[in-house]
Design a protein around this motif. Structure first.
Motif, PDB file in Angstrom:
ATOM      1  N   TRP A  93      -3.367  77.624  11.805  1.00  0.00           N
ATOM      2  CA  TRP A  93      -3.860  76.274  12.105  1.00  0.00           C
ATOM      3  C   TRP A  93      -2.688  75.291  12.181  1.00  0.00           C
ATOM      4  CZ3 TRP A  93      -7.907  76.567   7.603  1.00  0.00           C
ATOM      5  CH2 TRP A  93      -8.945  77.428   7.971  1.00  0.00           C
ATOM      6  N   ARG A 148       0.347  75.819  13.014  1.00  0.00           N
ATOM      7  CA  ARG A 148       1.144  75.973  14.237  1.00  0.00           C
ATOM      8  C   ARG A 148       0.526  75.175  15.381  1.00  0.00           C
ATOM      9  NH1 ARG A 148       1.336  80.922  13.908  1.00  0.00           N
ATOM     10  NH2 ARG A 148       3.374  81.068  12.895  1.00  0.00           N
ATOM     11  N   ARG A 149      -0.805  75.207  15.477  1.00  0.00           N
ATOM     12  CA  ARG A 149      -1.459  74.460  16.552  1.00  0.00           C
ATOM     13  C   ARG A 149      -1.314  72.949  16.349  1.00  0.00           C
ATOM     14  NH1 ARG A 149      -7.236  77.247  16.501  1.00  0.00           N
ATOM     15  NH2 ARG A 149      -6.432  78.456  14.748  1.00  0.00           N
ATOM     16  N   VAL A 150      -1.417  72.539  15.086  1.00  0.00           N
ATOM     17  CA  VAL A 150      -1.270  71.102  14.800  1.00  0.00           C
ATOM     18  C   VAL A 150       0.141  70.630  15.136  1.00  0.00           C
ATOM     19  CG1 VAL A 150      -1.229  69.372  12.965  1.00  0.00           C
ATOM     20  CG2 VAL A 150      -3.066  71.068  13.028  1.00  0.00           C
ATOM     21  N   GLU A 167       2.340  72.033  17.187  1.00  0.00           N
ATOM     22  CA  GLU A 167       2.560  72.074  18.634  1.00  0.00           C
ATOM     23  C   GLU A 167       1.934  70.862  19.313  1.00  0.00           C
ATOM     24  OE1 GLU A 167       0.933  75.836  19.734  1.00  0.00           O
ATOM     25  OE2 GLU A 167       2.761  76.966  19.232  1.00  0.00           O
ATOM     26  N   ALA A 168       0.745  70.496  18.847  1.00  0.00           N
ATOM     27  CA  ALA A 168       0.102  69.306  19.415  1.00  0.00           C
ATOM     28  C   ALA A 168       0.918  68.049  19.096  1.00  0.00           C
ATOM     29  CB  ALA A 168      -1.321  69.165  18.874  1.00  0.00           C
ATOM     30  N   ALA A 169       1.454  67.972  17.867  1.00  0.00           N
ATOM     31  CA  ALA A 169       2.276  66.821  17.496  1.00  0.00           C
ATOM     32  C   ALA A 169       3.545  66.773  18.319  1.00  0.00           C
ATOM     33  CB  ALA A 169       2.610  66.877  16.010  1.00  0.00           C
ATOM     34  N   GLU A 170       4.149  67.941  18.587  1.00  0.00           N
ATOM     35  CA  GLU A 170       5.363  67.984  19.409  1.00  0.00           C
ATOM     36  C   GLU A 170       5.059  67.519  20.834  1.00  0.00           C
ATOM     37  OE1 GLU A 170       6.496  72.030  18.900  1.00  0.00           O
ATOM     38  OE2 GLU A 170       7.732  71.636  17.108  1.00  0.00           O
ATOM     39  N   ALA A 171       3.899  67.935  21.370  1.00  0.00           N
ATOM     40  CA  ALA A 171       3.515  67.488  22.706  1.00  0.00           C
ATOM     41  C   ALA A 171       3.281  65.976  22.722  1.00  0.00           C
ATOM     42  CB  ALA A 171       2.251  68.221  23.161  1.00  0.00           C
ATOM     43  N   PHE A 172       2.650  65.479  21.653  1.00  0.00           N
ATOM     44  CA  PHE A 172       2.433  64.035  21.522  1.00  0.00           C
ATOM     45  C   PHE A 172       3.769  63.301  21.492  1.00  0.00           C
ATOM     46  CE2 PHE A 172       1.973  60.164  19.107  1.00  0.00           C
ATOM     47  CZ  PHE A 172       0.768  59.623  19.542  1.00  0.00           C
ATOM     48  N   ASP A 173       4.715  63.811  20.703  1.00  0.00           N
ATOM     49  CA  ASP A 173       6.023  63.173  20.576  1.00  0.00           C
ATOM     50  C   ASP A 173       6.766  63.195  21.912  1.00  0.00           C
ATOM     51  OD1 ASP A 173       8.192  61.971  19.117  1.00  0.00           O
ATOM     52  OD2 ASP A 173       9.185  63.909  19.128  1.00  0.00           O
TER      53      ASP A 173
END
Length: 310
Positions: free
Chosen positions: A83, A85-87, A89-95
């Motif tokens: 879980w 890792r998905r969070v 990755e989503a934060a990295e995409a947001f950043d």
């Protein structure tokens, strides 16, 4: 109850760990050692152990088993790691998306300025900004104070500069300096040879060469002479300071202009300053922006460069 666009959002539980803790857990899973994970994250091993224990208490489950041979995830820890890792990755995409937006914002700066500031102050500020931000493309739109306000409110400029008495409606701003208006005439004009200064009433009653209505110069002059009968009908109304100066030099009539704008002509004696004994013409120079939209990026940096304006 849900709103117009669907069910109301449920706030995150206090048991959801922060991103830093999740990144540390991923490092433990990847490296197989709490010590190596701590070094990878740039923290001490005791700090890493404390953070893992805090996360375990927060979630209410054990995540990592420690032994002399290293650290391994529990079954619950492995699930939480998936879980996490998905969070992350989503934060990295947001950043990355936020960085792209900042990059788009920082790649250009649109400035709107009233004529005196555009001609006599902004060039120096923009040269200084260019040295700091060589990759930022800057465009300058010059016009009177009313035009500047319209550009900002219409989304056509990121930062504005005006010279009027007040901040235009719909804008916020800050004073960056002050300016003095002076009466000027050609050396051959009778006013240039006077031994005594003009009176405000004489100035008010004389047809002058003036900037157009809506300019900061005109606003200040209209307000200052209102108690002395108001301005006489101008001999000429011109839309630029350069045009006004040329008309005054050609001996058409006197004018009232910014001291910033006539410094060179006064030094060269192409124009003469005429004192007015009972009138003080000063105005604030302001940086302005739409209400509630504080300058950011290159606009904020340019605003900082204006500090200390005379």
């Amino acid at each position: 109850m849900g709103g117009e666009n669907g069910p109301a959002a449920v706030p995150l539980s206090h048991r959801v760990p922060d991103l830093g803790a999740l990144e540390l857990l991923l490092a433990v899973a990847r490296l197989g050692s709490l010590g190596r994970a701590a070094r990878a994250r740039g923290i001490s091993q005791p700090a890493a152990s404390s953070r893992i224990r805090s996360m375990e208490r927060q979630l209410g489950v054990a995540l990592v088993e420690r032994s002399p041979r290293g650290s391994r995830l529990t079954d619950a820890g492995a699930l939480v790691t998936d879980w996490a890792r998905r969070v992350v990755e989503a934060a990295e995409a947001f950043d990355a998306g936020a960085q792209a937006l900042r990059g788009q914002r920082d790649s250009r700066l649109r400035v709107a300025a009233s004529m005196t500031i555009a001609e006599y102050l902004l060039p120096g500020w923009l040269i200084a900004l260019r040295a700091r931000r060589p990759g930022t493309a800057v465009s300058l739109l010059a016009g009177n104070s009313s035009v500047v306000a319209g550009r900002l409110l219409g989304g056509e400029a990121d930062l504005g500069f005006v010279e009027g008495l007040e901040i235009p409606e719909g804008l916020d701003g800050t004073v960056i300096g002050h300016d003095r208006l002076v009466v000027v005439a050609a050396p051959s004009h009778p006013w240039a040879r006077r031994r005594t200064g003009l009176t405000a009433a004489e100035l008010a009653g004389t047809p002058l060469i003036l900037r157009e209505r809506g300019s900061g110069t005109r606003q200040v002059l209209d307000a200052a002479l209102a108690r002395h009968g108001g301005l006489a009908e101008p001999l000429l109304e011109l839309a630029s300071t350069t045009a006004v100066k040329a008309a005054v030099v050609s001996e058409a009539a006197p004018s009232v202009l910014s001291e910033l704008a006539v410094g060179e002509e006064l030094t060269a004696r192409r124009l003469v300053e005429v004192p007015v004994g009972d009138l003080r013409l000063t105005r604030a120079l302001r940086a302005v922006w739409p209400t509630g939209q504080r300058p950011a990026g290159p606009a904020r940096e340019l605003l900082g460069l204006t500090r200390g304006t005379p």
